[in-house]
Design a protein around this motif. Structure first.
Motif, PDB file in Angstrom:
ATOM      1  N   UNK A 184       0.824  -1.211   0.000  1.00 44.14           N
ATOM      2  CA  UNK A 184       0.000   0.000   0.000  1.00 44.14           C
ATOM      3  C   UNK A 184       0.857   1.260   0.000  1.00 44.14           C
ATOM      4  N   UNK A 185       2.061   1.149  -0.482  1.00 42.58           N
ATOM      5  CA  UNK A 185       2.957   2.296  -0.483  1.00 42.58           C
ATOM      6  C   UNK A 185       2.461   3.388  -1.425  1.00 42.58           C
ATOM      7  N   UNK A 186       2.585   4.617  -0.967  1.00 40.38           N
ATOM      8  CA  UNK A 186       2.212   5.796  -1.762  1.00 40.38           C
ATOM      9  C   UNK A 186       0.740   5.789  -2.174  1.00 40.38           C
ATOM     10  N   UNK A 187      -0.084   5.064  -1.406  1.00 39.42           N
ATOM     11  CA  UNK A 187      -1.533   5.019  -1.674  1.00 39.42           C
ATOM     12  C   UNK A 187      -2.236   6.223  -1.064  1.00 39.42           C
ATOM     13  N   UNK A 188      -3.404   6.495  -1.576  1.00 39.12           N
ATOM     14  CA  UNK A 188      -4.296   7.466  -0.948  1.00 39.12           C
ATOM     15  C   UNK A 188      -5.431   6.689  -0.291  1.00 39.12           C
ATOM     16  N   UNK A 189      -5.336   6.537   1.027  1.00 35.77           N
ATOM     17  CA  UNK A 189      -6.363   5.840   1.800  1.00 35.77           C
ATOM     18  C   UNK A 189      -7.145   6.823   2.669  1.00 35.77           C
ATOM     19  N   UNK A 190      -7.164   8.067   2.264  1.00 34.77           N
ATOM     20  CA  UNK A 190      -7.859   9.070   3.063  1.00 34.77           C
ATOM     21  C   UNK A 190      -9.346   8.729   3.170  1.00 34.77           C
ATOM     22  N   UNK A 191      -9.825   8.722   4.405  1.00 31.90           N
ATOM     23  CA  UNK A 191     -11.234   8.442   4.722  1.00 31.90           C
ATOM     24  C   UNK A 191     -11.689   7.056   4.251  1.00 31.90           C
ATOM     25  N   UNK A 192     -10.747   6.160   4.046  1.00 33.92           N
ATOM     26  CA  UNK A 192     -11.106   4.781   3.721  1.00 33.92           C
ATOM     27  C   UNK A 192     -11.623   4.086   4.977  1.00 33.92           C
ATOM     28  N   UNK A 195     -12.502  -1.054   8.784  1.00 38.17           N
ATOM     29  CA  UNK A 195     -13.045  -1.718   9.969  1.00 38.17           C
ATOM     30  C   UNK A 195     -12.894  -3.237   9.844  1.00 38.17           C
ATOM     31  N   UNK A 196     -12.262  -3.829  10.856  1.00 38.26           N
ATOM     32  CA  UNK A 196     -12.065  -5.280  10.910  1.00 38.26           C
ATOM     33  C   UNK A 196     -11.324  -5.810   9.692  1.00 38.26           C
ATOM     34  N   UNK A 197     -10.521  -4.959   9.068  1.00 38.97           N
ATOM     35  CA  UNK A 197      -9.734  -5.351   7.901  1.00 38.97           C
ATOM     36  C   UNK A 197      -8.462  -6.069   8.341  1.00 38.97           C
ATOM     37  N   UNK A 198      -8.070  -7.086   7.592  1.00 41.62           N
ATOM     38  CA  UNK A 198      -6.827  -7.791   7.881  1.00 41.62           C
ATOM     39  C   UNK A 198      -5.677  -7.093   7.170  1.00 41.62           C
ATOM     40  N   UNK A 199      -4.863  -6.393   7.946  1.00 39.72           N
ATOM     41  CA  UNK A 199      -3.714  -5.663   7.413  1.00 39.72           C
ATOM     42  C   UNK A 199      -2.402  -6.276   7.899  1.00 39.72           C
ATOM     43  N   UNK A 200      -2.457  -7.539   8.288  1.00 37.17           N
ATOM     44  CA  UNK A 200      -1.269  -8.227   8.786  1.00 37.17           C
ATOM     45  C   UNK A 200      -0.130  -8.186   7.772  1.00 37.17           C
ATOM     46  N   UNK A 201       1.003  -7.612   8.192  1.00 35.41           N
ATOM     47  CA  UNK A 201       2.208  -7.516   7.373  1.00 35.41           C
ATOM     48  C   UNK A 201       2.020  -6.690   6.099  1.00 35.41           C
ATOM     49  N   UNK A 202       0.983  -5.865   6.056  1.00 32.78           N
ATOM     50  CA  UNK A 202       0.818  -4.957   4.908  1.00 32.78           C
ATOM     51  C   UNK A 202       1.876  -3.866   4.977  1.00 32.78           C
ATOM     52  N   UNK A 203       2.256  -3.344   3.837  1.00 37.62           N
ATOM     53  CA  UNK A 203       3.289  -2.319   3.788  1.00 37.62           C
ATOM     54  C   UNK A 203       2.729  -0.946   3.486  1.00 37.62           C
ATOM     55  N   UNK A 204       2.911  -0.016   4.436  1.00 42.79           N
ATOM     56  CA  UNK A 204       2.489   1.371   4.258  1.00 42.79           C
ATOM     57  C   UNK A 204       3.744   2.244   4.214  1.00 42.79           C
ATOM     58  N   UNK A 205       3.982   2.901   3.129  1.00 39.31           N
ATOM     59  CA  UNK A 205       5.104   3.832   3.047  1.00 39.31           C
ATOM     60  C   UNK A 205       4.648   5.041   2.254  1.00 39.31           C
ATOM     61  N   UNK A 206       4.776   6.217   2.854  1.00 38.04           N
ATOM     62  CA  UNK A 206       4.351   7.460   2.210  1.00 38.04           C
ATOM     63  C   UNK A 206       2.864   7.408   1.830  1.00 38.04           C
ATOM     64  N   UNK A 207       2.089   6.709   2.662  1.00 38.51           N
ATOM     65  CA  UNK A 207       0.660   6.521   2.405  1.00 38.51           C
ATOM     66  C   UNK A 207      -0.157   7.611   3.087  1.00 38.51           C
ATOM     67  N   UNK A 208      -1.176   8.113   2.393  1.00 40.74           N
ATOM     68  CA  UNK A 208      -2.077   9.120   2.969  1.00 40.74           C
ATOM     69  C   UNK A 208      -3.172   8.402   3.739  1.00 40.74           C
ATOM     70  N   UNK A 209      -3.129   8.517   5.071  1.00 40.73           N
ATOM     71  CA  UNK A 209      -4.079   7.830   5.942  1.00 40.73           C
ATOM     72  C   UNK A 209      -5.011   8.806   6.657  1.00 40.73           C
ATOM     73  N   UNK A 210      -5.137   9.996   6.123  1.00 43.40           N
ATOM     74  CA  UNK A 210      -5.984  11.013   6.734  1.00 43.40           C
ATOM     75  C   UNK A 210      -7.424  10.527   6.876  1.00 43.40           C
ATOM     76  N   UNK A 211      -7.912  10.478   8.096  1.00 41.10           N
ATOM     77  CA  UNK A 211      -9.304  10.110   8.331  1.00 41.10           C
ATOM     78  C   UNK A 211      -9.624   8.645   8.118  1.00 41.10           C
ATOM     79  N   UNK A 212      -8.616   7.804   7.900  1.00 37.85           N
ATOM     80  CA  UNK A 212      -8.874   6.373   7.713  1.00 37.85           C
ATOM     81  C   UNK A 212      -9.377   5.760   9.021  1.00 37.85           C
ATOM     82  N   UNK A 213     -10.332   4.852   8.915  1.00 35.16           N
ATOM     83  CA  UNK A 213     -10.941   4.230  10.086  1.00 35.16           C
ATOM     84  C   UNK A 213     -10.369   2.830  10.275  1.00 35.16           C
ATOM     85  N   UNK A 214      -9.520   2.679  11.327  1.00 33.69           N
ATOM     86  CA  UNK A 214      -8.863   1.399  11.596  1.00 33.69           C
ATOM     87  C   UNK A 214      -9.581   0.595  12.681  1.00 33.69           C
ATOM     88  N   UNK A 215     -10.814   0.905  12.964  1.00 30.90           N
ATOM     89  CA  UNK A 215     -11.547   0.230  14.032  1.00 30.90           C
ATOM     90  C   UNK A 215     -11.540  -1.289  13.838  1.00 30.90           C
TER      91      UNK A 215
END
Length: 247
Positions: A184-192, A195-215
């Motif tokens: 997920x590097x350099x992705x735009x995940x703003x306001x994505x 919830x209950x998503x499996x992000x095990x070992x996912x790669x975030x680098x320079x990713x836009x996570x503004x307002x993302x809901x990680x509940x």
């Protein structure tokens, strides 16, 4: 609706059905039926065309070609009836189709209905997938770099090992999706919605996570590096849940 009454059998495969419905919609437009042609009103428009005396013989020959084709490859089926799968399937109903390993890079699929479809290992780089319904779809191992998935519905979709580098997922619904080992590097995940998503070992680098809901998301060993939009509070919460922030 699973078919347009009388034009083709009810038991054809999802790939053949998708091509036939798309071809019918485009053909109806060519007959002067200017109403917006959607799958849900193909039946009505077909009946209107028949009542107006439209000649279906040419279309029926193409339908026969698809029914008797010796392939299930959607790109080949589309070519048999003069469809361009990179342009003609925007907004189309592609329920349960098999697109495994196909090259759909740059495809215009905005608003398409791909619920439950198999796109594993497909190349969808630079594809327009805005507002597409991919709920329950298999995109494991797919190449989605620089794809536009704005407002896409990926509820319970599998994106394990998928490459989403540079993709736009702003406002996307990824509830209960599997993004384990996803790039997920350099992705735009703003306001994505994650919830209950499996992000095990996912790669975030320079990713836009503004307002993302990680509940409720599984972020164990998710790798974070210079991501934007995370408050210190959210960052500390993710660390407590197993995320790794690399400086």
């Amino acid at each position: 609706m699973t078919r347009v009454e009388g034009l083709w059998p009810h038991n054809i495969s999802p790939n053949r059905l998708a091509v036939l419905e798309c071809k019918l919609a485009i053909w109806l437009r060519s007959q002067g039926l200017k109403s917006e042609v959607k799958v849900e009103n193909l039946q009505v428009l077909t009946q209107k065309a028949a009542a107006a005396g439209v000649d279906f013989s040419q279309l029926q020959n193409q339908i026969k070609t698809i029914i008797e084709a010796k392939t299930e490859n959607l790109l080949e089926l589309a070519d048999f009836v003069g469809l361009n799968p990179l342009e003609d399937f925007a907004g189309a109903r592609l329920l349960g189709v098999n697109l495994t390993g196909l090259d759909l890079s740059g495809a215009e699929l905005k608003g398409a209905y791909l619920r439950g479809s198999d796109l594993s290992d497909a190349d969808l780089s630079n594809a327009d997938l805005q507002e597409v319904n991919l709920s329950g779809a298999d995109l494991s191992g797919a190449l989605l770099s620089d794809a536009n998935l704005t407002q896409a519905d990926l509820h319970r979709a599998s994106l394990a090992l998928a490459n989403l580098s540079g993709a736009n997922l702003s406002g996307a619904n990824l509830t209960e999706a599997n993004l384990s080992n996803c790039n997920l590097s350099n992705c735009n995940l703003s306001h994505a919605i994650l919830k209950n998503t499996n992000l095990n070992q996912a790669g975030f680098a320079l990713t836009n996570l503004t307002g993302a809901d990680f509940t409720g998301a599984n972020v164990k060993q998710a790798r974070m590096w210079h991501d934007a939009g995370l408050s210190e509070q959210v960052k500390q919460d993710l660390i407590k849940r197993g995320a790794i922030f690399e400086e």
